[in-house]
Design an enzyme around this catalytic site. Structure first.
Site, PDB file in Angstrom:
ATOM      1  N   HIS A 170       0.814  -1.227   0.000  1.00  0.00           N
ATOM      2  CA  HIS A 170       0.000   0.000   0.000  1.00  0.00           C
ATOM      3  C   HIS A 170       0.842   1.269   0.000  1.00  0.00           C
ATOM      4  CE1 HIS A 170      -4.058  -1.760   0.795  1.00  0.00           C
ATOM      5  NE2 HIS A 170      -3.276  -2.811   0.994  1.00  0.00           N
ATOM      6  N   ASP A 382       3.432   9.396  -0.746  1.00  0.00           N
ATOM      7  CA  ASP A 382       2.256   8.634  -0.308  1.00  0.00           C
ATOM      8  C   ASP A 382       2.001   7.536  -1.334  1.00  0.00           C
ATOM      9  OD1 ASP A 382       0.023   8.060   1.236  1.00  0.00           O
ATOM     10  OD2 ASP A 382      -0.681  10.126   1.267  1.00  0.00           O
TER      11      ASP A 382
HETATM   12  C1  GDG Z   1      -2.287   3.779   3.350  1.00  0.00           C
HETATM   13  C2  GDG Z   1      -1.258   4.472   2.454  1.00  0.00           C
HETATM   14  C3  GDG Z   1      -2.896   4.397   0.565  1.00  0.00           C
HETATM   15  C4  GDG Z   1      -9.371   9.733   7.741  1.00  0.00           C
HETATM   16  N1  GDG Z   1      -9.878  10.414   8.781  1.00  0.00           N
HETATM   17  C5  GDG Z   1     -11.002   9.793   9.146  1.00  0.00           C
HETATM   18  C6  GDG Z   1     -11.192   8.714   8.308  1.00  0.00           C
HETATM   19  N2  GDG Z   1     -10.170   8.694   7.457  1.00  0.00           N
HETATM   20  C7  GDG Z   1      -9.990   7.717   6.377  1.00  0.00           C
HETATM   21  C8  GDG Z   1     -10.119   8.406   5.042  1.00  0.00           C
HETATM   22  C9  GDG Z   1      -9.310   7.502   4.138  1.00  0.00           C
HETATM   23  C10 GDG Z   1      -8.288   6.908   5.088  1.00  0.00           C
HETATM   24  O1  GDG Z   1      -8.683   7.199   6.422  1.00  0.00           O
HETATM   25  C11 GDG Z   1      -6.906   7.471   4.877  1.00  0.00           C
HETATM   26  O2  GDG Z   1      -6.394   6.874   3.712  1.00  0.00           O
HETATM   27  P1  GDG Z   1      -5.128   7.389   2.934  1.00  0.00           P
HETATM   28  O3  GDG Z   1      -5.040   6.636   1.661  1.00  0.00           O
HETATM   29  O4  GDG Z   1      -5.275   8.855   2.712  1.00  0.00           O
HETATM   30  O5  GDG Z   1      -3.877   7.165   3.888  1.00  0.00           O
HETATM   31  P2  GDG Z   1      -3.269   5.973   4.847  1.00  0.00           P
HETATM   32  O6  GDG Z   1      -4.124   5.718   6.021  1.00  0.00           O
HETATM   33  O7  GDG Z   1      -1.874   6.420   5.127  1.00  0.00           O
HETATM   34  O8  GDG Z   1      -3.276   4.660   3.924  1.00  0.00           O
HETATM   35  C12 GDG Z   1      -1.968   5.303   1.381  1.00  0.00           C
HETATM   36  C13 GDG Z   1      -3.793   3.579   1.470  1.00  0.00           C
HETATM   37  O9  GDG Z   1      -3.052   2.878   2.479  1.00  0.00           O
HETATM   38  C14 GDG Z   1      -4.603   2.554   0.669  1.00  0.00           C
HETATM   39  O10 GDG Z   1      -3.771   1.739  -0.072  1.00  0.00           O
HETATM   40  O11 GDG Z   1      -3.721   5.220  -0.242  1.00  0.00           O
HETATM   41  O12 GDG Z   1      -1.026   5.900   0.519  1.00  0.00           O
HETATM   42  O13 GDG Z   1      -0.389   5.304   3.241  1.00  0.00           O
HETATM   43  O14 GDG Z   1     -10.097   6.461   3.631  1.00  0.00           O
HETATM   44  O15 GDG Z   1     -11.491   8.487   4.724  1.00  0.00           O
HETATM   45  N3  GDG Z   1     -12.254   7.891   8.401  1.00  0.00           N
HETATM   46  C15 GDG Z   1     -13.166   8.168   9.378  1.00  0.00           C
HETATM   47  N4  GDG Z   1     -13.029   9.205  10.253  1.00  0.00           N
HETATM   48  C16 GDG Z   1     -11.965  10.049  10.170  1.00  0.00           C
HETATM   49  O16 GDG Z   1     -11.847  10.978  10.974  1.00  0.00           O
HETATM   50  N5  GDG Z   1     -14.246   7.372   9.488  1.00  0.00           N
END
Ligand code: GDG
Length: 492
Positions: A170, A382
């Protein structure tokens, strides 16, 4: 899952998709947040299957009953791998988060190459492999996720496992200049070749992996095979490919159009009638570029005083790895900067930064996406960044603008219609904020409509189909050309 649904899907990840908290009489369970869970939970809920992982807490109590309850609600089964305090220190905080996380994101100077972390990492990966053997059948498809479990393929091989097994990373995969600094580089790389299929987020990651292979295992042959690379090692073939992860478009859009969310959005809009909200949503992490973003906002307000009173940053910071001193220090730095910027510019009736440090219910997050005229997503590196995609999907009125870091994997798909920035270039990001603010509605609509169309077509179900097609048929579905190659030469 595959059209004939003949194989049960088994997801294996460090954490189960659930957060456990000890209540007064019983355990409280909540769905986990984070990119991996957002992407994979709808896949398992739709297709059924099994999820193997650590429950995220060290306990001697039997938690199978509350887990069972949660699993039934979600429509799939959960199998916990229990870890001791020492396992968590060495495997999770140690090797995963002090070695692999910084290294694979290009921050090798933040790594702490402790030999006992590596020992623990192997031990815990072995525990995962044993749990897989215990709780799965020969005809299951085992899908291992992310950097915590890079060695599970090698451990399954040592157990002479007869399971079909693939792996998806990821987070980014770096170039040899960075990866070769790892003292256990050969072990990690050859362990990855013990999976039948290895998936990355972007072509750049795939190419970096290939360059590392050339440097460390020059005897390994490879050929292009449709969208995949076929690597011949000893008497095995390993397929390697790029599968940009996404979200459940329909689920997010439906929620964004719901009455509850519309109501919340209308309330938020009332408070910001004359202002454009700029949204930032990140887990607390140094890879997300939050101090750099705050510097850019500061710069925008100082260079373009006409923006004062007309833009506000709504920064949601989701607690993560709070026990780690480095993360505590980052939180303090961010809070100090927020305080200074607010102190410098606030006027009666207007504040430049609304700062929230907590996790929100999904419904509220979706209303934040909807109420914001811009999203400012500036990670330093990222894997993908799902927040960028969620913002576009929830912006169904198509009047928002996406400012996106060149170093988010999402840029390789969204580069044509996002406003791309180098997150280290404070003046450049400040100028992008100004450009986004003044962007005409017709241009915003045209861009957002194209962004949403890409995300709609290549959604999480397409990603799943593509990976499983590669796993079972040796061919991946065609993702649109990864923009990186055509886009990089355009950088001035
Ligand atoms: C890893 C990789 C890759 C955030 N705040 C809240 C909340 N979120 C959810 C968002 C989003 C997720 O968390 C964050 O996803 P990201 O992709 O931006 O980042 P990572 O957590 O670092 O994920 C990344 C991912 O894996 C998938 O392969 O894209 O690059 O680092 O879905 O919506 N959800 C809720 N409340 C919040 O306050 N319910």
């Amino acid at each position: 899952m595959r059209a004939d649904h003949s194989h049960r899907l088994v997801i294996v990840s460090n954490r189960l998709p659930v957060v456990l908290k000890a209540g007064e009489n019983d355990w409280e369970l909540k769905p986990g947040s984070g990119g991996l869970v957002t992407a994979l939970a709808p896949v398992l809920s739709r297709n059924g299957g099994l999820w193997i992982g650590w429950p995220g807490t060290v306990t001697d109590e039997d938690i199978s009953e509350p887990m069972q309850r949660f699993a039934e609600e979600q429509g799939y089964s959960l199998h916990p791998v229990y870890l001791s305090h020492e396992d968590v220190q060495g495997y999770y905080y140690g090797f995963s988060n002090e070695v692999l996380w910084p290294l694979l994101h290009g921050f090798h100077t933040r790594c702490s190459f402790e030999p006992w972390y590596w020992e623990k990492y192997q031990e815990v990966n072995r525990m995962f492999a044993r749990e897989i053997m215990r709780s799965t059948r020969e005809d299951d498809y085992i899908w291992i996720h992310d950097y915590h479990l890079l060695d599970v393929g090698a451990e399954l091989k040592a157990l002479q496992a007869d399971r079909k097994c693939g792996f998806f990373l990821h987070i980014p995969f770096p170039s040899p200049e960075i990866f070769l600094k790892l003292p256990w580089r050969r072990e990690i790389l050859s362990g990855m070749l013990d999976f039948e299929l290895v998936g990355f987020q972007t072509q750049a990651d795939t190419i970096n992996f290939l360059h590392c292979l050339r440097a460390l295992c020059p005897w390994v042959d490879h050929e292009e095979w449709g969208n995949l690379l076929r690597i011949q090692c000893e008497n095995r073939t390993v397929n390697v490919g790029c599968f940009p992860i996404s979200i459940d478009f329909e689920q997010f859009e439906e929620q964004a159009r719901s009455k509850e969310v519309e109501h919340k959005t209308a309330k938020l809009n009332l408070f910001h009638q004359d202002q454009q909200l700029i949204l930032g949503v990140d887990r607390l992490d140094y890879t997300k570029g939050i101090p750099e973003r705050l510097m850019a906002l500061d710069k925008a307000l100082s260079l373009y005083p006409e923006l004062r009173g007309r833009i506000s940053l709504l920064q949601l910071l989701v607690p993560s790895r709070e026990e780690v001193a480095e993360y505590q220090a980052l939180k303090e730095e961010i809070e100090r900067m927020v305080g200074e910027i607010n102190g410098r510019y606030t006027q009666p009736g207007w504040i430049p930064i609304h700062y929230l440090y907590r996790s929100l219910e999904r419904q509220e997050l979706v209303s934040f996406y909807q109420a914001s005229g811009m999203a400012l997503i500036t990670p330093l590196w990222d894997g993908m960044n799902l927040v960028a995609k969620e913002y576009c999907v929830c912006n169904h009125r198509e009047d928002g603008a996406l400012i996106l870091s060149e170093f988010a994997g999402a840029a390789s798909q969204l580069y044509e219609d996002a406003i791309l920035v180098n997150p280290y270039d404070v003046n450049g990001v400040a100028e992008a904020i100004r450009r986004g603010f003044y962007m005409h509605l017709s241009e915003r609509q045209a861009r957002m409509s194209r962004l949403r169309s890409i995300i709609r077509t290549y959604d999480i179900h397409f990603w799943l189909e593509s990976f499983l097609k590669a796993a079972f048929e040796g061919q991946a579905l065609e993702f649109p050309r990864d923009g990186l190659r055509s886009y990089l030469p355009k950088i001035g």
